[in-house]
Design a protein around this motif. Structure first.
Motif, short mmCIF file in Angstrom:
data_model
loop_
_atom_site.label_atom_id
_atom_site.label_comp_id
_atom_site.label_asym_id
_atom_site.label_seq_id
_atom_site.Cartn_x
_atom_site.Cartn_y
_atom_site.Cartn_z
N GLN A 195 4.29 12.20 -5.63
CA GLN A 195 3.72 12.38 -4.29
C GLN A 195 3.02 11.15 -3.73
N LEU A 196 2.90 10.09 -4.53
CA LEU A 196 2.08 8.96 -4.06
C LEU A 196 2.59 8.38 -2.75
N PHE A 214 0.84 -1.20 0.00
CA PHE A 214 0.00 0.00 0.00
C PHE A 214 0.88 1.26 0.00
N ALA A 215 1.91 1.25 0.86
CA ALA A 215 2.79 2.42 0.95
C ALA A 215 3.54 2.64 -0.37
N ARG A 216 3.85 1.55 -1.06
CA ARG A 216 4.53 1.68 -2.35
C ARG A 216 3.59 2.11 -3.47
N GLY A 217 2.29 2.06 -3.21
CA GLY A 217 1.31 2.41 -4.24
C GLY A 217 0.97 1.24 -5.14
N ARG A 218 1.35 0.01 -4.73
CA ARG A 218 1.05 -1.17 -5.54
C ARG A 218 -0.22 -1.82 -5.00
N GLY A 223 1.99 10.61 0.12
CA GLY A 223 0.56 10.59 0.44
C GLY A 223 0.16 9.33 1.18
N ARG A 224 0.71 8.21 0.75
CA ARG A 224 0.39 6.95 1.43
C ARG A 224 0.96 6.94 2.86
N ALA A 225 2.17 7.50 3.01
CA ALA A 225 2.75 7.59 4.35
C ALA A 225 1.87 8.45 5.25
N PHE A 226 1.33 9.52 4.68
CA PHE A 226 0.41 10.38 5.45
C PHE A 226 -0.81 9.59 5.90
#
Lengths: 461, 145
Positions: B104-105, A153-157, B108-111
Motif C-alpha cells: 500500500q505504500l 517520495f512516491a516510490r517510498g524511497r 498511500g504516497r499518491a494519496f
C-alpha cells in the motif's frame, strides 16, 4: 488614479509577481486598457497571480477565458492543467497538459507538471520517463528537482528523496519549495530538528504560505520536551528498535541473564507504548499560544470541562490500578527477598497437588516446619520443584512469611520479577500523578504570573 | 519524447468516504495487537486507498501466513518459553504490517501527493490491538495442546 496601459502595466505586474505580491499584480492587471488586458501575456500573469493566491478555481476560469482568445498558447494550457490538477480534475488536467505538450513537447516545466500529475494517480513508470526526459532538457531547473524529489517520495524511497532535496537546497538555498521539500524528507527520515529548521527557513522566506507555517508548527510540537526521548526511535525506526530488543533479549538469555532480559523487554514495551501515545497526547493536549504573549512553556494544557473530566478520570483510574498492583507487589517483595537470602523458617513440604495449564505446572503441598510449630496446608511451592518430582514427595522448603507459599531452600529469583513489577507500578503511579495532577497545577501557577495571559486560562479550574 | 507518453492514461482515483490511515502508524497496533490486527487494519486501509483485489489478497495471505507461523512455532515450543510469546506476537504483527506497507505504500504516497490528510489511528488502533489481540490469544489457547 490613471489607468495603466500598454507594456508598462504588464511589466509592473510581472515585477510585482516576481517579488511575491500577487494581489498588487492583479490590481495592476485590472487597470490595463482593453487592448492589453486581453493580451495572452496579461492572461498568463493573471493566472499566475491567482495560482500564487491558491485561487485555483478562478485560475482555471481565467485560463479558459484566455484560451478562448488564444487557443494555441501552450503556457496558458499548462497553467490550466496545473489549476485543474489542484482542483482534483485529473483527466481535465491531463487533457490540458497533453494539449500543451503537443504544441511544445520539449518543455521541461510541462513535462514535470504532467509527471507530477501521473505520480498523484499512482502512474509511476510514466512519471519516471517524463522526469528523465525533462531532466535531459533542463537538469538544473527547479521544477525538475521538485519532480525528482516527489518521484522518490512516491516510490517510498525516502533516503533518495532526502539526498535530491539536499541537492535542490544546495542549488537554490533560499527557495521555499526546496526548503520545504528538504524538511519533509528529513522528517520522514526521523530528523525532526533538521526538518523543523528547514521549514522554519521556508516560512521565513515566504511567510504568506499558511500550509508551510502549519507544518512548521507541527514540527515544532514534535520537538516538544515530552517527545525528546523518542528521537533515537525516529532515527533507528520502529522495526530496527524491535529487532534490537529481540536480539538483546535472546543474547542476554543465552548468557543466563534472564532477569536483565526481562527488564529489557519491559523497558522496550513501555518505550514503544509511549512512542505510540505521546505524539497524540502532545498534539491534542496542547493549545496554540495567543499572539503577542510570551509563552511560559511553549505550550499549555487546555482547561475545558471535558478535558478536566478526562484528566481526573484517567488520573484516578490509573492511580488506583497502579496502587493495587504496587500493593500486591509490596506485600510479596519482603518474603521474596528473605527467600533469596535463605532466611526463614526451615521445614518440609509434602507435595499433594499438581495443577497444570498450557504446559506450565504449579505444585501445592502441606508445609511443616522442622520444629513442628508452623503448619501451612495447601502452600504453593514457589519457583517450582526439581525435575521428576511427583505427588507425595517430601522436599526441603523455607517459609518466609509469603501469603501464598513457601520457597526452596536453595534460594529463589522470584524477587527479581516482583521487584520489577513493583518498580513498574511505582513508575506508572509517579507518571500518572505528574502528568494528570502536578503538571496542570504548575502550569496554572506559571500562567498566573504571566502578564497578558488571558484571564480565563489563568484562573479557570 | 516518445509518442506513447502523450497518450492520455490518467484515471480518476477512487475516493472513499473516510480517508486512509498513515501506513507507518499501522505498525503500532500490529506490534501490540499481532498479525490479525495488522491484517484487519491493512484490509480496511487498502479499501480506503482503493487498492485492487489482488493486492488485498496479498495482505490476507501474508496475515494468514503470519498467524499460522506464530501458532506453528508455539506448538513446536509446546507452550513453553512464555517470555517469547510477546516477541513472537509482535514479530508476526510486524511481518503482516510489512506486507501491508509493501502493498500500500505507493497508493498511500499518491494519496498524500493529491493533498489528502490521513485519519487518526489512535482509537481504531487501540480497538484493533485489544480486540484482535484477544481473539488471537483465545484462538491460540484453543489450538495449543
Amino acid at each position: 488614479m490613471t489607468a495603466a496601459t500598454g507594456e508598462s502595466g504588464v511589466a509592473r505586474a510581472e515585477a510585482l509577481l516576481e517579488v511575491g505580491r500577487p494581489r498588487q499584480a492583479l490590481a495592476e492587471l485590472a487597470r490595463l486598457g482593453p487592448d492589453t488586458a486581453e493580451d495572452a501575456r496579461a492572461f498568463r500573469l493573471r493566472v499566475e497571480a491567482l495560482i500564487a493566491l491558491d485561487a485555483w478555481a478562478a485560475a482555471a476560469r481565467t485560463a479558459r477565458q484566455g484560451l478562448a482568445l488564444h487557443s494555441t498558447d501552450a503556457e496558458l494550457m499548462g497553467q490550466l492543467g496545473l489549476a485543474l490538477h489542484a482542483l482534483g480534475d485529473y483527466p481535465g488536467a491531463e487533457r490540458a497538459l497533453l494539449d500543451a505538450l503537443a504544441i511544445d513537447p520539449f518543455d521541461a516545466v510541462r513535462r514535470c507538471r504532467y509527471a507530477l500529475l501521473c505520480m498523484s494517480v499512482g502512474q509511476l513508470r510514466k512519471a519516471t520517463r517524463l522526469v528523465l526526459a525533462a531532466a535531459q532538457t533542463a537538469p538544473e531547473s527547479a521544477i525538475v528537482y521538485v519532480a525528482r524529489v516527489q518521484l522518490e517520495f512516491a516510490r517510498g524511497r525516502d533516503r533518495a528523496a532526502e539526498r535530491i532535496a539536499a541537492e535542490f537546497v544546495g542549488r537554490y538555498p533560499s527557495m521555499p519549495v526546496a526548503l520545504a521539500l528538504y524538511g519533509r524528507s528529513a522528517a520522514l527520515r526521523g530528523r525532526t530538528v533538521a526538518a523543523y529548521q528547514s521549514f522554519a527557513r521556508a516560512v521565513a522566506e515566504d511567510p504568506a504560505d499558511e500550509e508551510r507555517a502549519r507544518v512548521a508548527e507541527t514540527l515544532r510540537i514534535r520537538a516538544h520536551p515530552l517527545l525528546r526521548p523518542l528521537r533515537p526511535l525516529e532515527r533507528v525506526g520502529p522495526v530496527g528498535a524491535w529487532l534490537a530488543t529481540v536480539v538483546a533479549f535472546v543474547v542476554l538469555r543465552a548468557f543466563g541473564l534472564t532477569p536483565l532480559a526481562v527488564l529489557v523487554a519491559f523497558v522496550s514495551f513501555g518505550y514503544n507504548a509511549y512512542s505510540w501515545v505521546a505524539p497524540f497526547l502532545v498534539r491534542h493536549v496542547t493549545v496554540p499560544v495567543p499572539a503577542g504573549i510570551d509563552r511560559p512553556q511553549g505550550t499549555v494544557l487546555p482547561d475545558t470541562r471535558w478535558f478536566r473530566v478526562l484528566r481526573w478520570t484517567v488520573g484516578i483510574g490509573v492511580a488506583m490500578v497502579a496502587l493495587c498492583c504496587g500493593g500486591f507487589a509490596a506485600v510479596d517483595i519482603g518474603p521474596d527477598v528473605r527467600a533469596a537470602a535463605g532466611r526463614g523458617t526451615p521445614g518440609t513440604i509434602v507435595l499433594t497437588t499438581k495443577d497444570c495449564f498450557n504446559g506450565k505446572c504449579d505444585w501445592y503441598g502441606d508445609f511443616t516446619s522442622d520444629d513442628g510449630r508452623v503448619r501451612f496446608p495447601g502452600a504453593a511451592m514457589q519457583d517450582g520443584v526439581p525435575a521428576g518430582a511427583k505427588v507425595g514427595d517430601r522436599l526441603p522448603a523455607l517459609d518466609t512469611g509469603a501469603r501464598d507459599g513457601v520457597f526452596p531452600r536453595t534460594g529463589s529469583t522470584e524477587w527479581v520479577y516482583v521487584g520489577m513489577f513493583l518498580g513498574l507500578s511505582l513508575f506508572v503511579l509517579l507518571g500518572d500523578v505528574t502528568l494528570c495532577f502536578l503538571v496542570p497545577v504548575l502550569l496554572r501557577r506559571r500562567l498566573a504570573r504571566t502578564p497578558g495571559w488571558p484571564r480565563s486560562l489563568r484562573t479557570s479550574r | 519524447m516518445s509518442q506513447d507518453l502523450l497518450v492520455p492514461t490518467v484515471v480518476p482515483p477512487v475516493v472513499r468516504e473516510r480517508p486512509p490511515w498513515d501506513i507507518s502508524g499501522l505498525l503500532y497496533p500490529a506490534a501490540f495487537g499481532g498479525a490479525l490486527a495488522a491484517t484487519v487494519l491493512g484490509l480496511i486501509n487498502g479499501y480506503r486507498l482503493g487498492v485492487g483485489a489482488g493486492r488485498q489478497a496479498v495482505v490476507c495471505l501474508a496475515g494468514a501466513a503470519a498467524i499460522a507461523l506464530r501458532i506453528a512455532l508455539l506448538v513446536a515450543l509446546h507452550g513453553r518459553h512464555y517470555e517469547l510469546l510477546a516477541a513472537l506476537n509482535a514479530g508476526a504483527g510486524m511481518f503482516a504490517w510489512y506486507a501491508v506497507r509493501r502493498v500500500q505504500l505507493r497508493a498511500g504516497r499518491a494519496f498524500l501527493l493529491r493533498g489528502g490528510e490521513t485519519a487518526s489511528l489512535l482509537l481504531p488502533g487501540l480497538v484493533a490491538a485489544l480486540g484482535c489481540g484477544l481473539v488471537e490469544g483465545v484462538a491460540t489457547l484453543l489450538v495449543l495442546p
